[in-house]
Design an enzyme around this catalytic site. Structure first.
Site, PDB file in Angstrom:
ATOM      1  N   CYS A 136       0.243  -5.340  18.117  1.00 22.19           N
ATOM      2  CA  CYS A 136      -0.748  -5.350  17.049  1.00 22.19           C
ATOM      3  C   CYS A 136      -0.265  -6.170  15.855  1.00 22.19           C
ATOM      4  O   CYS A 136       0.535  -5.699  15.046  1.00 22.19           O
ATOM      5  CB  CYS A 136      -1.055  -3.911  16.624  1.00 22.19           C
ATOM      6  SG  CYS A 136      -2.257  -3.815  15.298  1.00 22.19           S
ATOM      7  N   CYS A 139      -1.126  -4.729  12.435  1.00 25.69           N
ATOM      8  CA  CYS A 139      -0.275  -3.603  12.029  1.00 25.69           C
ATOM      9  C   CYS A 139       1.108  -4.092  11.609  1.00 25.69           C
ATOM     10  O   CYS A 139       1.661  -3.629  10.610  1.00 25.69           O
ATOM     11  CB  CYS A 139      -0.052  -2.631  13.188  1.00 25.69           C
ATOM     12  SG  CYS A 139      -1.488  -2.287  14.185  1.00 25.69           S
ATOM     13  N   ASP A 140       1.699  -4.992  12.380  1.00 24.16           N
ATOM     14  CA  ASP A 140       3.127  -5.260  12.231  1.00 24.16           C
ATOM     15  C   ASP A 140       3.468  -6.669  11.740  1.00 24.16           C
ATOM     16  O   ASP A 140       4.629  -6.936  11.429  1.00 24.16           O
ATOM     17  CB  ASP A 140       3.833  -5.014  13.577  1.00 24.16           C
ATOM     18  CG  ASP A 140       3.694  -3.557  14.014  1.00 24.16           C
ATOM     19  OD1 ASP A 140       3.691  -2.685  13.132  1.00 24.16           O
ATOM     20  OD2 ASP A 140       3.569  -3.294  15.224  1.00 24.16           O
TER      21      ASP A 140
END
Ligand code: NDP
Length: 313
Positions: A136, A139-140
Site C-alpha cells: 500500500c 499507507c507507507d
C-alpha cells in the site's frame, strides 16, 4: 443453534465501526474476527492518515483501540470465523468453523480483501518484520521520502501507486513481467511520462535483499534474456491486485467479475439479500482506506438498524 439480531463478519475498521454503532443501538452484535483479527491494518506499520491521530498510530495499536471501543459497548467479540452461509430464507443462517449454527436477523459482511503478494520467502520475511515490504503506497510511501523504491505490477493500481510514490521518492523502478501494461492507456502513459520512474519490462523479482532487518535491494531477472541484476532500494512495493474475501457468499450475494460485492443501491450498504449489508473492502476496489471502511461500517449498522425497525412495525 443460536439466534442473534446482528452478526458482523470480520474485524477490520469496517467491522469494528459497525459493531460500535450496532452495540450503541442495542442490537447486541456478535462479531467474528476471522482469519486475521484486526484485518489488513495489522500488517501496516504507522498509520498517519486516519483522522484523530495527529502523531500517527501503529496499525496493530489502532485495531486494538477499535476492538476495545467495540467491547466497551458490549459487542460480543469472538475469535473464529464463518465458513458457510445460507441466505435463502428470511433468517440468515451462518456456520462457524466448528459447525456452530447462528441464525441472524441481520448480517454485516466486513470480511475485507487481501493484498496479493508474490509469495517469495524473502518478501514475506521483510513483510512480517515491517522492514520495507508493503502492498500500500498510500499507507507507507511517506516513509520512503527522498529514497529509492521498487514497485511490482502493471495494472491500474501499480500505475497509480508508482505515480504517487514518484512524488515522494527519489526514484521508482517499476517491474513489469510482460512487455506491456495491463493498465488503461492513460494510466500507463502517465507513468511512462514521469521522469523519475524507470520501467523494466519482462522483469521478474527473484529475491528481496536486505540486512536481516530492512530491505536494501531487489534481485531481478529479465525473463527473455535470463540476465539478473540487483536494484538497490529501501522500499519494495507489491501492487499486483487484491482478492476480496467473499468466496463463501457467492451463491447468494451478487458479486462482480473480480469477486467484489455489488451494492444493491449505490450510496447505501445494501446487498441484493434483504437484511444482509456490506462494509469496507469486500465491496470497495477503489478507495480501500481505513477511514472509508470505517465510514461504510457505520452505514451498514445504521441500515441494519433501520431494516430491523421496519420489520418490527
Ligand atoms: P489488475 O489485476 O488489473 O493488475 C494486476 C497486475 O499485476 C497485472 O499487470 C499483472 O500482470 C501483475 N501481476 C499479477 N501477478 C503478478 C506476479 N506474480 N508478478 C508480477 N506481476 C504480477 O489489478 P489492479 O489492482 O491493478 O486493479 C484491479 C481493478 O481495479 C482493475 O479493474 C483496475 O482497473 C481497477 N482500478 C482502477 C483504478 C482507477 O481507475 N483509478 C485504480 C486502481 C484499480 P499481467 O498484466 O502480466 O497479468
Amino acid at each position: 443453534m443460536e439466534k442473534v439480531k446482528c452478526l458482523i463478519i470480520g474485524s477490520g475498521p469496517a467491522g469494528y465501526t459497525a459493531a460500535i454503532y450496532a452495540a450503541r443501538a442495542d442490537m447486541k452484535p456478535v462479531l467474528y474476527q476471522g482469519m486475521q483479527p484486526g484485518g489488513q491494518l495489522t500488517t501496516t506499520n504507522e498509520v498517519e492518515n486516519f483522522p484523530g491521530y495527529p502523531e500517527g498510530i501503529t496499525g496493530p495499536e489502532m485495531m486494538m483501540q477499535l476492538e476495545a471501543q467495540a467491547k466497551r459497548f458490549n459487542t460480543d467479540i469472538r475469535s473464529g470465523f464463518i465458513t458457510k452461509v445460507d441466505f435463502s430464507g428470511e433468517v440468515h443462517k451462518c456456520w462457524t468453523e466448528n459447525g456452530h449454527e447462528i441464525h441472524a436477523d441481520t448480517v454485516i459482511i466486513s470480511t475485507g480483501a487481501s493484498a496479493k503478494y508474490l509469495g517469495l520467502e524473502s518478501e514475506q520475511y521483510y513483510l512480517e518484520r515491517g522492514g520495507g515490504v508493503s502492498a500500500c503506497a498510500v499507507c507507507d510511501g511517506f516513509f520512503y521520502r527522498g529514497k529509492e523504491v521498487v514497485i511490482v505490477g502493471a495494472g491500474d493500481s501499480a500505475c497509480e501507486e508508482a505515480h504517487y510514490l514518484s512524488k515522494l521518492c527519489k526514484k521508482v523502478t517499476m517491474l513489469v513481467r510482460r512487455d506491456v501494461f495491463r493498465a488503461s492507456k492513460i494510466m500507463a502513459e502517465r507513468v511512462k511520462n514521469t521522469e523519475n520512474i524507470e520501467i523494466l519490462y519482462n522483469t521478474e523479482t527473484v529475491e528481496v535483499l536486505g540486512d536481516g532487518n530492512v530491505v536494501t535491494g531487489v534481485r531481478v531477472k529479465n525473463n527473455k534474456t535470463g540476465e539478473e541484476k540487483v536494484i538497490p532500494c529501501e522500499g519494495f512495493f507489491v501492487a499486483i491486485g487484491h482478492k476480496p474475501n467473499t468466496e463463501i457468499f457467492k451463491d447468494y450475494i451478487n458479486l462482480d467479475e473480480t469477486g467484489y460485492i455489488i451494492y444493491e443501491k449505490p450510496g447505501t450498504s445494501l446487498t441484493n439479500v434483504p437484511g444482509v449489508f456490506v462494509a469496507g473492502d469486500a465491496a470497495d476496489k477503489t478507495y480501500r482506506q481505513a477511514v472509508t471502511a470505517a465510514g461504510t461500517g457505520c452505514m451498514a449498522a445504521l441500515d441494519a438498524e433501520r431494516y430491523l425497525a421496519a420489520k418490527e412495525h
